[in-house]
Scaffold this active site. Sequence first.
Site, PDB file in Angstrom:
ATOM      1  N   ILE A  86       0.798  -1.219   0.078  1.00 14.18           N
ATOM      2  CA  ILE A  86      -0.117  -0.079   0.013  1.00 14.18           C
ATOM      3  C   ILE A  86       0.775   1.201  -0.049  1.00 14.18           C
ATOM      4  O   ILE A  86       1.876   1.312   0.726  1.00 14.18           O
ATOM      5  CB  ILE A  86      -0.867   0.178   1.291  1.00 14.18           C
ATOM      6  CG1 ILE A  86      -1.648  -1.482   1.353  1.00 14.18           C
ATOM      7  CG2 ILE A  86      -1.902   1.251   1.464  1.00 14.18           C
ATOM      8  CD1 ILE A  86      -3.244  -1.204   0.960  1.00 14.18           C
ATOM      9  N   LEU A  87       0.681   2.220  -0.794  1.00 15.64           N
ATOM     10  CA  LEU A  87       1.748   3.339  -0.741  1.00 15.64           C
ATOM     11  C   LEU A  87       0.814   4.603  -0.066  1.00 15.64           C
ATOM     12  O   LEU A  87      -0.097   4.901   0.184  1.00 15.64           O
ATOM     13  CB  LEU A  87       1.444   4.086  -2.406  1.00 15.64           C
ATOM     14  CG  LEU A  87       1.732   2.646  -3.389  1.00 15.64           C
ATOM     15  CD1 LEU A  87       1.573   2.923  -4.754  1.00 15.64           C
ATOM     16  CD2 LEU A  87       3.355   2.328  -3.257  1.00 15.64           C
ATOM     17  N   ASN A 101      -0.432   1.374 -12.645  1.00 13.75           N
ATOM     18  CA  ASN A 101      -0.551   0.329 -11.937  1.00 13.75           C
ATOM     19  C   ASN A 101      -1.505  -0.741 -12.900  1.00 13.75           C
ATOM     20  O   ASN A 101      -2.288  -0.186 -13.668  1.00 13.75           O
ATOM     21  CB  ASN A 101      -1.406   0.174 -10.821  1.00 13.75           C
ATOM     22  CG  ASN A 101      -1.431  -1.033  -9.983  1.00 13.75           C
ATOM     23  OD1 ASN A 101      -0.733  -1.935  -9.938  1.00 13.75           O
ATOM     24  ND2 ASN A 101      -2.716  -1.398  -9.563  1.00 13.75           N
ATOM     25  N   HIS A 103      -4.406  -4.022 -12.741  1.00 15.58           N
ATOM     26  CA  HIS A 103      -4.787  -4.918 -11.719  1.00 15.58           C
ATOM     27  C   HIS A 103      -5.588  -5.794 -12.635  1.00 15.58           C
ATOM     28  O   HIS A 103      -6.274  -5.646 -13.566  1.00 15.58           O
ATOM     29  CB  HIS A 103      -5.945  -3.932 -11.151  1.00 15.58           C
ATOM     30  CG  HIS A 103      -6.818  -4.593  -9.900  1.00 15.58           C
ATOM     31  ND1 HIS A 103      -6.336  -4.574  -8.965  1.00 15.58           N
ATOM     32  CD2 HIS A 103      -7.963  -5.198 -10.080  1.00 15.58           C
ATOM     33  CE1 HIS A 103      -7.215  -5.474  -8.069  1.00 15.58           C
ATOM     34  NE2 HIS A 103      -8.192  -5.672  -8.855  1.00 15.58           N
ATOM     35  N   LEU A 138      -7.049   2.787  -3.273  1.00 12.99           N
ATOM     36  CA  LEU A 138      -6.707   1.396  -3.659  1.00 12.99           C
ATOM     37  C   LEU A 138      -7.375   0.821  -4.847  1.00 12.99           C
ATOM     38  O   LEU A 138      -8.767   0.966  -4.693  1.00 12.99           O
ATOM     39  CB  LEU A 138      -6.453   0.425  -2.588  1.00 12.99           C
ATOM     40  CG  LEU A 138      -5.955  -1.069  -2.840  1.00 12.99           C
ATOM     41  CD1 LEU A 138      -4.556  -0.784  -3.038  1.00 12.99           C
ATOM     42  CD2 LEU A 138      -6.314  -1.918  -1.948  1.00 12.99           C
TER      43      LEU A 138
HETATM   44  C1  GRF Z   1      -0.552  -9.329 -12.108  1.00 14.59           C
HETATM   45  O1  GRF Z   1      -1.654 -10.265 -12.254  1.00 14.59           O
HETATM   46  C2  GRF Z   1      -0.941  -7.917 -11.774  1.00 14.59           C
HETATM   47  O2  GRF Z   1      -2.262  -7.807 -12.568  1.00 14.59           O
HETATM   48  C3  GRF Z   1      -1.101  -8.006 -10.423  1.00 14.59           C
HETATM   49  O3  GRF Z   1      -0.082  -8.726  -9.847  1.00 14.59           O
HETATM   50  C4  GRF Z   1       0.154  -9.752 -10.818  1.00 14.59           C
HETATM   51  C5  GRF Z   1       1.849  -9.571 -11.014  1.00 14.59           C
HETATM   52  O4  GRF Z   1       2.259 -10.410 -11.769  1.00 14.59           O
HETATM   53  N1  GRF Z   1      -0.950  -6.615  -9.920  1.00 14.59           N
HETATM   54  P1  GRF Z   1       3.676 -10.441 -12.215  1.00 14.59           P
HETATM   55  O5  GRF Z   1       4.560 -10.303 -11.299  1.00 14.59           O
HETATM   56  O6  GRF Z   1       3.742  -9.294 -13.345  1.00 14.59           O
HETATM   57  O7  GRF Z   1       3.883 -11.624 -13.068  1.00 14.59           O
END
Ligand code: GRF
Length: 210
Positions: A86-87, A101, A103, A138
């Site tokens: 968490i930032l 980011n 997600h 978040l």
């Molecule tokens: C990915 O699914 C991303 O969407 C999420 O964490 C996972 C990271 O996977 N935030 P990686 O380390 O890039 O393989």
Amino acid sequence: MKSVVILISGRGSNMQALVEAGLPVAAVISNNPAAEGLTFARTRNIPARAIDHRAFSDRVAFDAALTEAMDAYKPDLIVLAGFMRILSEPFVDHYQGRLINIHPSLLPAFTGLDTHQRALDEGVKIHGCTVHFVTSQLDHGPIIIQAAVPVLADDTPATLAARVLAQEHRIYPQAVRWFLQGQIVLAGNHVEIKTAAGGQEVLYSPGIEL
Ligand code: GRF
């Protein structure tokens, strides 16, 4: 030459996709010294270092150390790629407008963890991933790009995650390229993409066999 700093905590497959897309990755930093992704970055001669959050008394102190390390690379863009921290608000403020980011859900659905399991539990027919600017809330923040995938009857969290991950590896490099080329215009909570089709051309997932 533009400068991108990537933050990871583990596997680093999105970071790898960004490197393999030829983007100007100046450094990879992890809060986890055991992150597998650090090894990959080193094989590509990209500066890769760990700043272990457990060595700091609180979140703000860790974020300050992280900021100092990152700013040495004069980053145009900070890319969170599976960065499991968490930032703090000062950190988010410092990088406002140049912190993104990815997600693993179609935000605003399924913020937080275990997105694939929760998507299956809810019986959604479409799932996917989202690249967004980071705000202090978040998994919120202006959406840059999304990709949708079908949810199939026999999916498990692992099969669904793999289908989504393939799309993550496609849209994250695209988002970073747009950003570095100045094709992303942020206006309040909305993002405008300055391409002929306004970014629509890459939203769906080609090549998925049903
Ligand atoms: C990915 O699914 C991303 O969407 C999420 O964490 C996972 C990271 O996977 N935030 P990686 O380390 O890039 O393989």
